[in-house]
Write a protein that holds these residues in place. Sequence first.
Motif, PDB file in Angstrom:
ATOM      1  N   GLN A 113      -1.892  47.074 -45.334  1.00 29.17           N
ATOM      2  CA  GLN A 113      -2.448  47.968 -46.341  1.00 29.17           C
ATOM      3  C   GLN A 113      -2.724  47.340 -47.705  1.00 29.17           C
ATOM      4  O   GLN A 113      -3.461  47.917 -48.505  1.00 29.17           O
ATOM      5  CB  GLN A 113      -1.493  49.159 -46.539  1.00 29.17           C
ATOM      6  CG  GLN A 113      -1.259  49.974 -45.280  1.00 29.17           C
ATOM      7  CD  GLN A 113      -0.224  51.058 -45.474  1.00 29.17           C
ATOM      8  OE1 GLN A 113      -0.191  51.744 -46.493  1.00 29.17           O
ATOM      9  NE2 GLN A 113       0.655  51.221 -44.501  1.00 29.17           N
ATOM     10  N   GLY A 120      -1.157  46.462 -54.152  1.00 24.68           N
ATOM     11  CA  GLY A 120      -0.939  47.775 -53.571  1.00 24.68           C
ATOM     12  C   GLY A 120      -0.114  48.620 -54.517  1.00 24.68           C
ATOM     13  O   GLY A 120       0.511  48.092 -55.452  1.00 24.68           O
ATOM     14  N   GLY A 186      -4.899  48.912 -57.052  1.00 29.50           N
ATOM     15  CA  GLY A 186      -5.359  48.929 -55.669  1.00 29.50           C
ATOM     16  C   GLY A 186      -4.722  49.987 -54.828  1.00 29.50           C
ATOM     17  O   GLY A 186      -3.837  50.657 -55.278  1.00 29.50           O
ATOM     18  N   PRO A 187      -5.035  50.117 -53.573  1.00 24.79           N
ATOM     19  CA  PRO A 187      -4.793  51.313 -52.763  1.00 24.79           C
ATOM     20  C   PRO A 187      -3.332  51.754 -52.729  1.00 24.79           C
ATOM     21  O   PRO A 187      -2.413  50.933 -52.782  1.00 24.79           O
ATOM     22  CB  PRO A 187      -5.271  50.885 -51.376  1.00 24.79           C
ATOM     23  CG  PRO A 187      -5.152  49.391 -51.377  1.00 24.79           C
ATOM     24  CD  PRO A 187      -5.499  48.975 -52.767  1.00 24.79           C
ATOM     25  N   ILE A 189      -0.219  52.799 -50.824  1.00 23.54           N
ATOM     26  CA  ILE A 189       0.252  52.481 -49.484  1.00 23.54           C
ATOM     27  C   ILE A 189       1.314  53.491 -49.051  1.00 23.54           C
ATOM     28  O   ILE A 189       1.798  54.288 -49.863  1.00 23.54           O
ATOM     29  CB  ILE A 189       0.789  51.035 -49.413  1.00 23.54           C
ATOM     30  CG1 ILE A 189       1.990  50.838 -50.344  1.00 23.54           C
ATOM     31  CG2 ILE A 189      -0.330  50.054 -49.783  1.00 23.54           C
ATOM     32  CD1 ILE A 189       2.600  49.435 -50.283  1.00 23.54           C
TER      33      ILE A 189
END
Length: 318
Positions: A113, A120, A186-187, A189
């Motif tokens: 991820q 993350g 960023g994403p 998780i």
Amino acid sequence: MSTKVAAITMIKDECDIIELFVRINSRCVDHIYVIDHDSKDGTQEILLRLKAQGFPLTIYKHESSDFQQAIMLTTLCRQVAATNDYDYIVPLDADEFIHTPNGQDFRQALDEQVPKDGCGLMAWVTYVPTGGDYYGSKAPLYDVFRKRAKEPEQFYKVVIPNEPGKTCIIAEGSHFISVNNQWLQGPVITPVLQHVPVRSVDQITAKSLIGARRLSIKVGRSKTQTAHWDHMAEKIRAANYRLPHSEMLAMAFLYAGDLSQDCDHSAIDETAPRVGNPDDQILFADLSRINILMKFDQFAASLCGEIRATRGIKDEEA
């Protein structure tokens, strides 16, 4: 080669929580690098005992009354990344515990991820005391704390892949990083950080009052950074420095939110995973109890030392 993860942290006087921080998070990371910001309570001795027991710890001592956490963690992150021993670096506070839902492996989740050229984000999930004595419980985090039903505002903490970690700048609070002059978020998780910021009356009293005073002399501080600490300190002053248990619970439920709001003590999620497991006990109880008068005396001594230094007064003259 299997994925390896390092945690980095900067702490000060966390004797009531540091043992469980190491025991629980060591299940998810391969090594923990600790900057001890001149702790005067049992924190340092607890860390040394845990290291002697075989826990993967590297401990650095840092002496200053100025708590420049973001700068220190940025430097440490770059040093750890430069070794190329780890695939990911996770900045943590002493009251944060990595949790992967549904039995998922933490390392596998990171590999799947987290973008290797970015970062993350792990959601901050706050846990609050629901009664009982922190020190009287067999496994205090597991027994006493439950997830609050809603976050006033959702915060996240970064997970940093090794390559960006070599040059990144970690923001205050480790909520995001900058790489090549670009702030990255960023994403989100699936692993989360179980956050246990309020644990007892003595703990939050010392944390709030000393934290607010320390931030008031911090170079480069921002209003948003200090406002939360100032509000908590004002709550304690308004209670004539004798914070009732009910007010401590309210501060836990409203932590990182508006402390002036009414508090619903029933707003907990009983179905959420607990922190740690039933075997996560505080074994070094002799070092874990908070001495609030000693904390204030030591903070005053630290400030007096810096005042003496600016006035050119030698220690033997003081």
